[in-house]
Design a protein around this motif. Structure first.
Motif, PDB file in Angstrom:
ATOM      1  N   ARG A  76      -2.923  -7.931   6.365  1.00  0.00           N
ATOM      2  CA  ARG A  76      -2.006  -7.108   7.121  1.00  0.00           C
ATOM      3  C   ARG A  76      -2.771  -5.798   7.170  1.00  0.00           C
ATOM      4  O   ARG A  76      -2.629  -4.914   8.392  1.00  0.00           O
ATOM      5  CB  ARG A  76      -0.669  -6.845   6.604  1.00  0.00           C
ATOM      6  CG  ARG A  76       0.125  -8.176   6.663  1.00  0.00           C
ATOM      7  CD  ARG A  76       1.685  -8.064   6.541  1.00  0.00           C
ATOM      8  NE  ARG A  76       1.941  -7.538   5.075  1.00  0.00           N
ATOM      9  CZ  ARG A  76       1.948  -8.508   3.920  1.00  0.00           C
ATOM     10  NH1 ARG A  76       2.258  -9.827   4.260  1.00  0.00           N
ATOM     11  NH2 ARG A  76       2.121  -7.945   2.651  1.00  0.00           N
ATOM     12  N   LYS A  77      -3.225  -5.292   6.138  1.00  0.00           N
ATOM     13  CA  LYS A  77      -4.042  -4.101   6.240  1.00  0.00           C
ATOM     14  C   LYS A  77      -5.051  -4.121   7.317  1.00  0.00           C
ATOM     15  O   LYS A  77      -5.372  -3.060   8.115  1.00  0.00           O
ATOM     16  CB  LYS A  77      -4.379  -3.779   4.797  1.00  0.00           C
ATOM     17  CG  LYS A  77      -4.965  -2.207   4.869  1.00  0.00           C
ATOM     18  CD  LYS A  77      -5.532  -1.798   3.427  1.00  0.00           C
ATOM     19  CE  LYS A  77      -5.934  -0.616   3.204  1.00  0.00           C
ATOM     20  NZ  LYS A  77      -5.972   0.017   1.842  1.00  0.00           N
ATOM     21  N   ALA A  78      -6.141  -5.065   7.066  1.00  0.00           N
ATOM     22  CA  ALA A  78      -7.101  -5.219   8.111  1.00  0.00           C
ATOM     23  C   ALA A  78      -6.644  -5.274   9.599  1.00  0.00           C
ATOM     24  O   ALA A  78      -7.081  -4.640  10.422  1.00  0.00           O
ATOM     25  CB  ALA A  78      -7.820  -6.519   7.751  1.00  0.00           C
ATOM     26  N   ARG A  86      -0.285 -13.372  -2.090  1.00  0.00           N
ATOM     27  CA  ARG A  86       0.613 -12.361  -1.434  1.00  0.00           C
ATOM     28  C   ARG A  86      -0.695 -11.196  -1.550  1.00  0.00           C
ATOM     29  O   ARG A  86      -0.293 -10.556  -0.583  1.00  0.00           O
ATOM     30  CB  ARG A  86       1.539 -11.957  -2.644  1.00  0.00           C
ATOM     31  CG  ARG A  86       2.606 -10.948  -2.018  1.00  0.00           C
ATOM     32  CD  ARG A  86       3.616 -10.923  -3.103  1.00  0.00           C
ATOM     33  NE  ARG A  86       3.298 -10.362  -4.280  1.00  0.00           N
ATOM     34  CZ  ARG A  86       3.941 -10.431  -5.489  1.00  0.00           C
ATOM     35  NH1 ARG A  86       5.190 -11.009  -5.583  1.00  0.00           N
ATOM     36  NH2 ARG A  86       3.614 -10.001  -6.332  1.00  0.00           N
ATOM     37  N   GLN A  87      -1.336 -11.210  -2.173  1.00  0.00           N
ATOM     38  CA  GLN A  87      -2.443 -10.204  -2.288  1.00  0.00           C
ATOM     39  C   GLN A  87      -3.295 -10.264  -1.236  1.00  0.00           C
ATOM     40  O   GLN A  87      -3.721  -9.522  -0.228  1.00  0.00           O
ATOM     41  CB  GLN A  87      -3.333  -9.874  -3.565  1.00  0.00           C
ATOM     42  CG  GLN A  87      -3.999  -8.903  -3.596  1.00  0.00           C
ATOM     43  CD  GLN A  87      -3.386  -7.478  -3.424  1.00  0.00           C
ATOM     44  OE1 GLN A  87      -2.525  -7.390  -4.422  1.00  0.00           O
ATOM     45  NE2 GLN A  87      -4.002  -6.601  -2.944  1.00  0.00           N
ATOM     46  N   ASP A 106      -7.424  -2.885  12.645  1.00  0.00           N
ATOM     47  CA  ASP A 106      -8.022  -3.113  13.834  1.00  0.00           C
ATOM     48  C   ASP A 106      -7.170  -2.735  15.011  1.00  0.00           C
ATOM     49  O   ASP A 106      -7.586  -2.630  16.239  1.00  0.00           O
ATOM     50  CB  ASP A 106      -8.228  -4.649  13.575  1.00  0.00           C
ATOM     51  CG  ASP A 106      -9.225  -5.300  12.833  1.00  0.00           C
ATOM     52  OD1 ASP A 106     -10.017  -4.300  12.554  1.00  0.00           O
ATOM     53  OD2 ASP A 106      -9.173  -6.574  12.679  1.00  0.00           O
ATOM     54  N   SER A 107      -5.732  -2.805  14.957  1.00  0.00           N
ATOM     55  CA  SER A 107      -5.069  -2.330  16.072  1.00  0.00           C
ATOM     56  C   SER A 107      -5.299  -0.852  16.353  1.00  0.00           C
ATOM     57  O   SER A 107      -5.029  -0.526  17.311  1.00  0.00           O
ATOM     58  CB  SER A 107      -3.527  -2.752  15.832  1.00  0.00           C
ATOM     59  OG  SER A 107      -3.042  -2.263  14.440  1.00  0.00           O
ATOM     60  N   GLN A 108      -5.290  -0.036  15.167  1.00  0.00           N
ATOM     61  CA  GLN A 108      -5.544   1.319  15.187  1.00  0.00           C
ATOM     62  C   GLN A 108      -6.644   1.858  15.972  1.00  0.00           C
ATOM     63  O   GLN A 108      -6.810   2.605  16.914  1.00  0.00           O
ATOM     64  CB  GLN A 108      -5.348   2.172  13.831  1.00  0.00           C
ATOM     65  CG  GLN A 108      -5.409   3.445  14.013  1.00  0.00           C
ATOM     66  CD  GLN A 108      -4.300   4.232  14.615  1.00  0.00           C
ATOM     67  OE1 GLN A 108      -3.187   3.539  14.709  1.00  0.00           O
ATOM     68  NE2 GLN A 108      -4.502   5.429  15.287  1.00  0.00           N
TER      69      GLN A 108
END
Length: 101
Positions: A35-37, A28-29, A41-43
């Protein structure tokens, strides 16, 4: 002996449960970090696409060489070829007439 087996079985169940919980927490971690990475990247990609794209500045064209300087350079090279023995006197005269004419 049954008490010993029961204690071993209980320890095995507790250890197995602890391992399963630990693995689930780790997965889960890792998912959260991924997801944060991905969001970062998308930002970054979005911000890069929002920046205006400018054409490179035109490079100033070099001035055309002086025709007389070009002829002098060719004659100099022709003289070097003659002095090295690459050209005969007749070939030298023909090429010189072509350059000057």
């Amino acid at each position: 002996m049954p008490g010993l087996l029961r204690g071993i079985a209980r320890t095995a169940v507790v250890a197995g449960t602890a391992t399963a919980v630990s693995n689930r927490v780790s997965r889960r971690q890792a998912g959260r970090w991924q997801r944060k990475a991905d969001e970062q990247d998308s930002q970054a990609y979005y911000e890069q696409q929002q920046q205006p794209q400018y054409a490179p500045a035109p490079v100033a064209a070099e001035p055309a060489p002086d025709p007389m300087a070009v002829k002098l350079e060719q004659l100099k090279q022709l003289g070097e070829l003659k002095s090295q023995g690459v050209l005969s006197e007749q070939e030298f005269q023909q090429q010189k007439a072509r350059i000057l004419g």
